[in-house]
Design a protein around this motif. Structure first.
Motif, short mmCIF file in Angstrom:
data_model
loop_
_atom_site.label_atom_id
_atom_site.label_comp_id
_atom_site.label_asym_id
_atom_site.label_seq_id
_atom_site.Cartn_x
_atom_site.Cartn_y
_atom_site.Cartn_z
N LEU A 100 0.69 -87.01 33.29
CA LEU A 100 -0.18 -87.04 35.01
C LEU A 100 0.15 -85.82 35.05
O LEU A 100 -0.89 -85.50 36.26
CB LEU A 100 0.85 -87.52 36.06
CG LEU A 100 1.09 -88.60 35.72
CD1 LEU A 100 2.64 -89.66 36.94
CD2 LEU A 100 0.47 -90.45 35.96
N THR A 145 1.44 -82.63 36.48
CA THR A 145 1.74 -82.12 37.73
C THR A 145 2.97 -81.71 37.64
O THR A 145 3.68 -81.42 35.84
CB THR A 145 1.64 -84.01 38.81
OG1 THR A 145 2.53 -83.00 40.05
CG2 THR A 145 3.11 -84.36 38.14
N SER A 154 -1.54 -95.94 34.14
CA SER A 154 -1.81 -94.83 35.39
C SER A 154 -2.21 -93.37 34.77
O SER A 154 -1.22 -93.02 34.16
CB SER A 154 -0.60 -94.88 36.60
OG SER A 154 -1.53 -94.21 36.96
N ARG A 155 -2.82 -92.84 35.12
CA ARG A 155 -3.59 -90.89 35.26
C ARG A 155 -3.84 -90.97 36.43
O ARG A 155 -4.26 -89.53 36.46
CB ARG A 155 -4.57 -91.62 34.35
CG ARG A 155 -4.42 -92.21 32.97
CD ARG A 155 -2.82 -91.22 32.18
NE ARG A 155 -3.16 -91.44 30.71
CZ ARG A 155 -2.68 -92.71 30.57
NH1 ARG A 155 -2.10 -93.29 31.44
NH2 ARG A 155 -2.56 -92.58 29.07
N SER A 156 -3.09 -91.42 37.56
CA SER A 156 -3.20 -90.75 39.13
C SER A 156 -1.88 -89.87 39.31
O SER A 156 -1.13 -91.74 39.55
CB SER A 156 -4.49 -91.63 39.98
OG SER A 156 -3.97 -91.09 41.15
N TRP A 166 -1.09 -90.23 43.06
CA TRP A 166 -1.11 -91.20 44.26
C TRP A 166 -0.66 -92.78 43.93
O TRP A 166 -0.48 -93.49 44.00
CB TRP A 166 -2.16 -91.06 45.13
CG TRP A 166 -2.28 -89.54 45.64
CD1 TRP A 166 -2.87 -88.87 45.14
CD2 TRP A 166 -0.52 -88.72 45.88
NE1 TRP A 166 -2.39 -87.62 45.11
CE2 TRP A 166 -1.50 -87.63 46.68
CE3 TRP A 166 0.40 -88.92 46.84
CZ2 TRP A 166 -1.15 -86.70 46.79
CZ3 TRP A 166 1.07 -89.06 47.43
CH2 TRP A 166 0.38 -87.02 47.39
N SER A 175 0.03 -93.79 40.62
CA SER A 175 1.63 -93.73 39.81
C SER A 175 3.16 -94.57 40.94
O SER A 175 3.26 -94.68 41.45
CB SER A 175 2.23 -92.53 38.97
OG SER A 175 1.22 -93.35 38.11
#
Length: 415
Positions: free
Chosen positions: A253, A255, A308-310, A312, A314
């Motif tokens: 992700l 982050t 998922s690659r987001s 939010w 996720s």
């Protein structure tokens, strides 16, 4: 005229003074445990700069539970459970108070931290089965699922607030969270000591090899309980996506620590919301089918999270995962407590606690190993698919569990 249990609203469970004391004591105890876990991790890593040292904390904490499983269940069935819980909380409070003093004066060594963690682990080995076994004795039988749901909400609330509060207070010095935890454990002990149970049938028979192993024999002889406990064991073993959250946050992700914090928060928020809903609207029919459906949703959420690659998206998926998990927990816990006579609840709860501890610890280990073999995303997908497959197999192997109808009391349970 007194209200019947069916006429009582969800919040009226707190009119039972003993249950209210139990609930607040559980919040204080779990909140303290979560804060101590954060403080111990930070402090130990600051002292050693070793990830292996951090990994040893889980092992040191789990070992007493493994070694004491047969003993703690017997103790919970032979002695007053509120006294056991209260004494354990005193020991835990004294232990963290010692950590506070030694941290303040700079005397604490990593060996001392491990000794403290072992003492807390041993205390919780006795406290956990006694706490679980107490719930049915605090409320009318028809309200046990509601009581367990509110208990789950207390646990989830503490799981959300505890780590954040522990990290915040640690910035003021390691002794600060330890000192607060000592006070909270003391409060929990006082509350626990004032609990009055509605019914108590303590097992006072002689201690024999058969009585020590009777919890295991009891579970083996009852397919519904065996199926529910083993289902949780294997699903958590396979579906441990949360153990890989640091790797997902950084490598998938992309982050930072703030994103990791949000990801860790999401399952607890989903679980807390669902546990409150279940407390207001208990599962009254098709409990078995709903439990299996929740496990399948858990597996699907695990797969979706892997893809998922987001951040939010996720977070939303992890909230669904936490919600599905707590549905399974409430059904399983209610079933175990309601199908077990009071004189056996301690020993059965001890085995159940061991299964839960084993699945959590080994689940993290399994996730790490498969991720190193296949990669982070494939390992998570395999875990999600495995959870679904296990649920489908268990539906066939344990048809009585699939047909389980009611959680409002033993008479409503289909064997």
């Amino acid at each position: 005229m007194a209200e019947s249990p069916r006429q009582l609203g969800p919040r009226s469970i707190f009119k039972e003074k003993s249950y209210a004391r139990f609930w607040f004591a559980r919040i204080c105890s779990t909140l303290s445990f979560q804060m101590v876990a954060v403080a111990v991790g930070w402090q130990l890593y600051a002292l050693t700069h070793s990830t292996f040292a951090l990994g040893m904390v889980g092992l040191v904490q789990f070992t007493p539970m493994l070694l004491l499983t047969l003993v703690v269940g017997h103790v919970a069935d032979r002695f007053d459970r509120k006294t056991i819980v209260s004494i354990c909380q005193v020991i835990e409070g004294t232990t963290v108070a010692t950590l506070a003093v030694t941290s303040y004066f700079g005397w604490l060594h990593p060996v001392g931290i491990y000794c403290a963690v072992a003492a807390i682990g041993a205390s919780r080995a006795f406290e956990s089965p006694s706490t679980q076994a107490m719930v049915p004795g605090l409320v009318d039988e028809s309200m046990v699922p509601t009581a367990i749901a509110w208990s789950a909400s207390a646990n989830q609330t503490a799981s959300i607030v505890g780590p954040a509060l522990g990290g915040l207070l640690y910035a003021l010095g390691a002794h600060v969270p330890y000192a607060l935890c000592a006070c909270l454990f003391g409060t929990a002990s006082v509350l626990s000591s004032t609990i009055r149970t509605k019914r108590r049938a303590s097992g006072k028979g002689p201690v024999t090899a058969n009585s020590l192993f009777s919890g295991i024999h009891y579970i083996r002889a009852r397919k519904n309980i065996l199926g529910a406990i083993s289902l949780d064991l294997f699903v958590v073993l396979l579906g441990g996506a949360t153990a890989l959250l640091p790797a997902y946050a950084r490598d998938i992700l992309h982050t930072g620590p703030w994103g990791l914090g949000l990801l860790r928060l999401s399952p607890a928020l989903g679980a807390l919301t669902t546990s409150v809903i279940l407390a207001h609207h208990p599962i009254r029919r098709q409990a078995g089918k709903r439990m299996f459906a929740a496990v399948i949703v858990f597996g699907l959420a695990t797969i979706s999270f892997a893809l998922s690659r987001s951040v939010w998206l996720s977070m939303g998926i992890l909230a669904v995962l936490g919600a599905a998990d707590v549905v399974s927990v409430v059904v399983r816990s209610s079933l175990v407590q309601l199908e077990t006579p009071d004189e056996m609840r301690g020993r059965v709860s001890a085995v159940n606690s061991l299964f839960i501890g084993t699945s959590n610890q080994l689940g993290e280990f399994e996730s790490g190993v498969t991720a190193s073999w296949f990669g982070i995303v494939p390992a998570t997908i395999v875990g999600g698919v495995g959870s679904i497959v296990i649920a489908l197999i268990w539906m066939g192997v344990f048809p009585g569990l699939r047909k389980l109808e009611s959680l409002s009391g033993a008479p409503g349970v289909k064997k």
